[in-house]
Design a protein around this motif. Sequence first.
Motif, PDB file in Angstrom:
ATOM      1  N   LYS A 137       1.085  -1.870  -0.149  1.00 31.32           N
ATOM      2  CA  LYS A 137       0.195  -0.343   0.038  1.00 31.32           C
ATOM      3  C   LYS A 137       1.139   0.939  -0.219  1.00 31.32           C
ATOM      4  N   GLY A 138       2.486   1.171   0.218  1.00 30.63           N
ATOM      5  CA  GLY A 138       3.435   2.286   0.031  1.00 30.63           C
ATOM      6  C   GLY A 138       3.669   3.413   1.246  1.00 30.63           C
ATOM      7  N   ILE A 139       3.306   2.062   2.421  1.00 33.13           N
ATOM      8  CA  ILE A 139       3.701   2.120   3.664  1.00 33.13           C
ATOM      9  C   ILE A 139       5.067   2.159   3.898  1.00 33.13           C
ATOM     10  N   VAL A 140       6.039   2.865   4.125  1.00 29.44           N
ATOM     11  CA  VAL A 140       7.352   2.734   4.461  1.00 29.44           C
ATOM     12  C   VAL A 140       6.959   2.397   6.424  1.00 29.44           C
ATOM     13  N   SER A 141       7.665   1.398   6.758  1.00 30.77           N
ATOM     14  CA  SER A 141       7.461   1.561   8.333  1.00 30.77           C
ATOM     15  C   SER A 141       8.595   2.098   9.116  1.00 30.77           C
ATOM     16  N   PRO A 142       8.559   2.298   9.864  1.00 30.36           N
ATOM     17  CA  PRO A 142       9.284   3.269  10.711  1.00 30.36           C
ATOM     18  C   PRO A 142      10.448   1.755  11.519  1.00 30.36           C
ATOM     19  N   ALA A 143      10.294   0.845  11.368  1.00 31.33           N
ATOM     20  CA  ALA A 143      10.985   0.047  12.006  1.00 31.33           C
ATOM     21  C   ALA A 143      11.834  -0.229  10.591  1.00 31.33           C
ATOM     22  N   SER A 144      11.447  -0.451   9.259  1.00 39.28           N
ATOM     23  CA  SER A 144      12.369  -0.870   8.267  1.00 39.28           C
ATOM     24  C   SER A 144      13.583   0.039   8.797  1.00 39.28           C
ATOM     25  N   ILE A 145      13.088   1.580   8.313  1.00 39.96           N
ATOM     26  CA  ILE A 145      14.254   2.449   8.440  1.00 39.96           C
ATOM     27  C   ILE A 145      15.494   2.232   9.335  1.00 39.96           C
ATOM     28  N   VAL A 161       3.983  11.993   1.904  1.00 38.74           N
ATOM     29  CA  VAL A 161       2.632  11.754   1.633  1.00 38.74           C
ATOM     30  C   VAL A 161       3.337  10.538  -0.484  1.00 38.74           C
ATOM     31  N   SER A 162       3.704  10.355  -0.021  1.00 40.76           N
ATOM     32  CA  SER A 162       3.716   9.764  -1.905  1.00 40.76           C
ATOM     33  C   SER A 162       2.806   9.786  -2.756  1.00 40.76           C
ATOM     34  N   ASN A 163       3.414  10.240  -3.611  1.00 38.33           N
ATOM     35  CA  ASN A 163       2.786  10.993  -4.614  1.00 38.33           C
ATOM     36  C   ASN A 163       2.172   9.911  -5.734  1.00 38.33           C
ATOM     37  N   PHE A 164       2.206   8.715  -5.644  1.00 36.24           N
ATOM     38  CA  PHE A 164       1.928   8.278  -6.506  1.00 36.24           C
ATOM     39  C   PHE A 164       0.526   6.981  -5.069  1.00 36.24           C
ATOM     40  N   PHE A 165       1.086   6.328  -4.445  1.00 36.59           N
ATOM     41  CA  PHE A 165      -0.201   5.805  -3.586  1.00 36.59           C
ATOM     42  C   PHE A 165      -0.618   6.222  -2.806  1.00 36.59           C
ATOM     43  N   GLY A 166      -0.764   7.001  -2.726  1.00 35.72           N
ATOM     44  CA  GLY A 166      -1.052   8.776  -1.253  1.00 35.72           C
ATOM     45  C   GLY A 166      -1.037   8.532   0.443  1.00 35.72           C
ATOM     46  N   ILE A 311      -7.998  -0.081  -7.489  1.00 38.94           N
ATOM     47  CA  ILE A 311      -7.129   1.693  -6.961  1.00 38.94           C
ATOM     48  C   ILE A 311      -5.833   0.894  -5.785  1.00 38.94           C
ATOM     49  N   TYR A 312      -5.249   2.241  -6.510  1.00 44.35           N
ATOM     50  CA  TYR A 312      -3.995   1.441  -5.490  1.00 44.35           C
ATOM     51  C   TYR A 312      -3.828   2.469  -4.341  1.00 44.35           C
ATOM     52  N   GLY A 313      -3.295   2.341  -2.739  1.00 39.86           N
ATOM     53  CA  GLY A 313      -3.073   3.002  -1.557  1.00 39.86           C
ATOM     54  C   GLY A 313      -3.467   2.280  -0.503  1.00 39.86           C
ATOM     55  N   PRO A 314      -2.839   3.212   0.373  1.00 40.75           N
ATOM     56  CA  PRO A 314      -4.183   2.968   1.923  1.00 40.75           C
ATOM     57  C   PRO A 314      -5.509   3.366   1.660  1.00 40.75           C
ATOM     58  N   GLU A 315      -5.730   3.336   3.041  1.00 38.80           N
ATOM     59  CA  GLU A 315      -6.915   3.129   3.667  1.00 38.80           C
ATOM     60  C   GLU A 315      -7.114   5.192   3.738  1.00 38.80           C
ATOM     61  N   ASN A 316      -6.196   5.011   4.786  1.00 42.94           N
ATOM     62  CA  ASN A 316      -5.585   6.471   5.279  1.00 42.94           C
ATOM     63  C   ASN A 316      -4.714   7.396   4.262  1.00 42.94           C
ATOM     64  N   ARG A 317      -5.494   8.185   3.090  1.00 44.63           N
ATOM     65  CA  ARG A 317      -4.591   8.302   2.122  1.00 44.63           C
ATOM     66  C   ARG A 317      -4.673  10.511   2.076  1.00 44.63           C
ATOM     67  N   GLY A 318      -3.252  10.432   1.240  1.00 43.33           N
ATOM     68  CA  GLY A 318      -3.880  12.521   1.112  1.00 43.33           C
ATOM     69  C   GLY A 318      -4.388  12.263  -0.029  1.00 43.33           C
ATOM     70  N   SER A 319      -4.465  13.411  -0.486  1.00 44.10           N
ATOM     71  CA  SER A 319      -5.406  14.327  -1.241  1.00 44.10           C
ATOM     72  C   SER A 319      -5.406  13.488  -2.662  1.00 44.10           C
ATOM     73  N   LEU A 320      -4.973  12.364  -3.013  1.00 47.84           N
ATOM     74  CA  LEU A 320      -5.043  11.530  -4.324  1.00 47.84           C
ATOM     75  C   LEU A 320      -5.506  10.296  -4.775  1.00 47.84           C
ATOM     76  N   VAL A 321      -5.975   9.869  -5.109  1.00 50.52           N
ATOM     77  CA  VAL A 321      -6.482   8.500  -5.531  1.00 50.52           C
ATOM     78  C   VAL A 321      -5.614   7.826  -7.034  1.00 50.52           C
ATOM     79  N   SER A 322      -4.729   7.151  -6.833  1.00 52.22           N
ATOM     80  CA  SER A 322      -4.268   6.564  -8.490  1.00 52.22           C
ATOM     81  C   SER A 322      -5.243   5.647  -8.257  1.00 52.22           C
ATOM     82  N   PHE A 323      -5.009   4.912  -9.724  1.00 49.61           N
ATOM     83  CA  PHE A 323      -6.207   3.526 -10.119  1.00 49.61           C
ATOM     84  C   PHE A 323      -5.498   3.611 -11.519  1.00 49.61           C
TER      85      PHE A 323
END
Length: 393
Positions: A137-145, A161-166, A311-323
């Motif tokens: 879903k395009g989420i980067v986990s802080p643990a992986s960092i 905020v990812s400009n593709f996933f949101g 549709i791509y990306g998570p439920e909680n997203r910025g102001s965009l929807v990629s599909f």
Amino acid sequence: MYDVYSIREDFPVLREVIYLDSAATSQKPVQVADAVSEYFKRYCGNYGRGAHRLSKMTTEKYEDAREDVASFLGLPAKKSIFTRNATESINMVALGMDWKKGDNIITAVVEHHSNLLPWIRLREKGVEVTIVDSDDKGIVSPASIEEAITERTRLIAIGHVSNFFGSVQDIKSISKIAKKHGVKFLVDAAQSAGEMQIDFRGLDIDFLCLPGHKGLLGPQGTGILYIREPERLSPVYVGGGTIKTVTLDEFSFDEIPSRFEYGTPNIPGVIGLGRAVNYVKDIGVESIESHLKAVSGYCVKRLSEIPQVEIYGPENRGSLVSFNVRNVNPHDAAMILDETKKICVRSGQHCAQTALARLCISGSIRASFGCYTTMEEIDALAESVEMIAKAFS
Ligand SMILES: Cc1ncc(COP(=O)(O)O)c(C=O)c1O
């Protein structure tokens, strides 16, 4: 009460088209156009370079804009540099830091090319770049960092905020990790500034990079670079505007921020940006954020009712929807939307090829929103997408 219809009165172009490409660049209110036009008509001069009235007035207005933009973002004005765009802001950090062979930088697979290539290029200098993965879903986990940090890590560079996933990254947790390990933290806020309430004062951020022409509603050719310790970053460009004294043998840098603002800056753009942030402030970022959340949520709901749409990306997203629409090339879909209903969306790889490759796709349609987007516009998009989906299935 959020009155999107009265906001739209300030954006005459929205009477002509359905503009769903604000993540690329936003529409500007007439107040911004007026501020830019006033500069050209009434007091056009150069910045910081003269004793005459026009130059003085220009300098005053430019510095007022810096105060307005910095205070809007919760940043100290003296450490807020005006740049041409987010890409320039990020490159100024990449080229201005004193890298040693073997230094390590951490970034993520979902990043926009502008927050990826400046780091990848440093490999030529022997800098190691670790690119952490995201989930699907395009989420980067802080643990992986945190896991990727080595004793040679000097910088973590992440997009808010990812400009593709949101997807919205947990920059608060990442900033704590960076601080704990003594690593510098750069945030690319291109897709969140002006659209999300972010208290940058409360976060440990060393570099904040953002454009003026997206959520801040400012003119193109404007950007911001906040530097927490500006005296430790080397200016990339030198010349007029950056120096205090010059002899044939040496020169000394001007004060901060001037030393980073080389040549004649984008004066009308900066003045327009100052007016733009005041416009956004008057509406209220909190109100804009909840409006955009509602619009994004409604767009996901409407598009997910169409069986051929993915549709791509998570439920909680910025102001965009990629599909994508099954069997339809994204560019064809965008062209049909424009030609049949004057609906403007982005199509392609969104300058985020590695993010799309993460899902094994090479393109998508992206609808993105601004403070002026209405639910009726989302209905129009969904109806047209459904028509396209049926025609191609
Ligand atoms: C996440 C992200 N970072 C950086 C940029 C680059 O911004 P600019 O074109 O202002 O340099 C963009 C532009 O779309 C973006 O979406």
